[in-house]
Motif scaffolding. Structure first.
Motif, PDB file in Angstrom:
ATOM      1  N   GLU A  67       0.783  -1.145   0.040  1.00 23.70           N
ATOM      2  CA  GLU A  67       0.063   0.093  -0.155  1.00 23.70           C
ATOM      3  C   GLU A  67       0.951   1.247   0.154  1.00 23.70           C
ATOM      4  O   GLU A  67       0.482   2.022  -0.813  1.00 23.70           O
ATOM      5  N   THR A  68       1.959   1.144   0.500  1.00 23.30           N
ATOM      6  CA  THR A  68       2.940   2.216   0.621  1.00 23.30           C
ATOM      7  C   THR A  68       3.250   2.473  -0.869  1.00 23.30           C
ATOM      8  O   THR A  68       3.434   3.552  -1.437  1.00 23.30           O
ATOM      9  N   VAL A  69       3.813   1.531  -1.579  1.00 22.27           N
ATOM     10  CA  VAL A  69       4.279   1.618  -3.002  1.00 22.27           C
ATOM     11  C   VAL A  69       2.920   2.200  -3.807  1.00 22.27           C
ATOM     12  O   VAL A  69       3.058   3.060  -4.525  1.00 22.27           O
ATOM     13  N   ALA A  70       1.701   1.559  -3.675  1.00 17.18           N
ATOM     14  CA  ALA A  70       0.536   2.153  -4.404  1.00 17.18           C
ATOM     15  C   ALA A  70       0.337   3.676  -4.016  1.00 17.18           C
ATOM     16  O   ALA A  70       0.028   4.433  -4.846  1.00 17.18           O
ATOM     17  N   ALA A  71       0.568   4.122  -2.670  1.00 18.38           N
ATOM     18  CA  ALA A  71       0.410   5.545  -2.463  1.00 18.38           C
ATOM     19  C   ALA A  71       1.584   6.398  -3.329  1.00 18.38           C
ATOM     20  O   ALA A  71       1.212   7.539  -3.560  1.00 18.38           O
ATOM     21  N   LEU A  72       2.743   5.805  -3.073  1.00 20.76           N
ATOM     22  CA  LEU A  72       3.700   6.657  -3.942  1.00 20.76           C
ATOM     23  C   LEU A  72       3.351   6.553  -5.487  1.00 20.76           C
ATOM     24  O   LEU A  72       3.482   7.562  -6.078  1.00 20.76           O
ATOM     25  N   ILE A  73       2.735   5.684  -6.130  1.00 19.19           N
ATOM     26  CA  ILE A  73       2.511   5.664  -7.559  1.00 19.19           C
ATOM     27  C   ILE A  73       1.165   6.734  -7.629  1.00 19.19           C
ATOM     28  O   ILE A  73       1.462   7.387  -8.684  1.00 19.19           O
ATOM     29  N   ALA A  74       0.478   6.700  -6.653  1.00 17.41           N
ATOM     30  CA  ALA A  74      -1.058   7.534  -6.782  1.00 17.41           C
ATOM     31  C   ALA A  74      -0.447   8.895  -6.473  1.00 17.41           C
ATOM     32  O   ALA A  74      -0.945  10.262  -7.081  1.00 17.41           O
ATOM     33  N   THR A  75       0.610   9.129  -5.809  1.00 19.04           N
ATOM     34  CA  THR A  75       1.119  10.587  -5.560  1.00 19.04           C
ATOM     35  C   THR A  75       1.992  11.082  -6.740  1.00 19.04           C
ATOM     36  O   THR A  75       1.942  12.542  -7.060  1.00 19.04           O
ATOM     37  N   ALA A  76       2.432  10.287  -7.565  1.00 13.99           N
ATOM     38  CA  ALA A  76       3.367  10.820  -8.657  1.00 13.99           C
ATOM     39  C   ALA A  76       2.728  11.900  -9.469  1.00 13.99           C
ATOM     40  O   ALA A  76       3.664  12.833  -9.868  1.00 13.99           O
ATOM     41  N   ARG A  77       1.554  11.766 -10.045  1.00 15.36           N
ATOM     42  CA  ARG A  77       1.124  13.015 -10.895  1.00 15.36           C
ATOM     43  C   ARG A  77      -0.158  13.609 -10.214  1.00 15.36           C
ATOM     44  O   ARG A  77      -1.008  14.459 -10.790  1.00 15.36           O
ATOM     45  N   ALA A  78      -0.243  13.470  -9.057  1.00 16.47           N
ATOM     46  CA  ALA A  78      -1.168  14.316  -8.217  1.00 16.47           C
ATOM     47  C   ALA A  78      -1.108  15.895  -8.077  1.00 16.47           C
ATOM     48  O   ALA A  78       0.038  16.386  -8.050  1.00 16.47           O
TER      49      ALA A  78
END
Length: 167
Positions: free
Chosen positions: A153-164
């Motif tokens: 989930e930490t990796v997923a949150a990093l992915i979601a943050t990438a273009r936020a």
């Protein structure tokens, strides 16, 4: 935009949603049957009718798939509404990638058939005894499963943050 704050918010939202999806949204049938296999069938007793049914690989896969779909939907709703309330715009592609990662890694861990991915990983890292621990108020397999989810989930949150972006 303060990217670390966006990351922290998205991680907090998805982590909270994960717990809700895992423990409140998941139904009893899925929780008990999702690890069933033909080699290790699961007997499920319906709490209302007391009827017992036996489930193998196909039912285990279906139960795990159903659980992972409701789990990921819970994450999507909570993270989506939370991000909106906080003024965070998550790029749709990044959100889809993050949720896909969460779904896939959750399925891998929760299928938990004998000799499955988590058990093999526990064996390779010297955690076999902890994985099998089921006493003294502890359940090692549960804790290793939970830490697996936290990491992904930490990796997923990093992915979601990438273009936020923020509003």
């Amino acid at each position: 935009m303060h990217r670390p704050a966006v990351f922290a918010a998205l991680l907090g939202l998805t982590r909270a949603a994960s717990t809700v999806g895992d423990f409140w949204v998941q139904n009893d049938f899925c929780a008990r049957v999702k690890g069933a296999s033909d080699d290790a069938p699961v007997t499920y007793e319906d709490p209302a009718t007391k009827e017992k049914t036996i489930h193998g690989t196909a039912d285990g896969r279906k139960a795990c798939l159903h659980h992972c779909l409701t789990y990921t939907a819970t994450q999507a709703v909570v993270a989506g509404l939370g991000a909106r309330a906080l003024g965070i715009r998550v790029h749709p592609g990044a959100a889809a990638a993050a949720l896909t990662l969460s779904f896939g890694t959750h399925y891998i861990a929760d299928r938990r058939v004998p000799g499955g991915v988590l058990e093999k990983l526990a064996d390779k890292t010297g955690k076999t005894n902890f994985y099998k621990l089921a006493g003294f108020g502890m359940n090692g397999a549960f804790h290793l499963d939970n830490s697996w989810h936290h990491g992904w989930e930490t990796v997923a949150a990093l992915i979601a943050t990438a273009r936020a972006t923020t509003r």
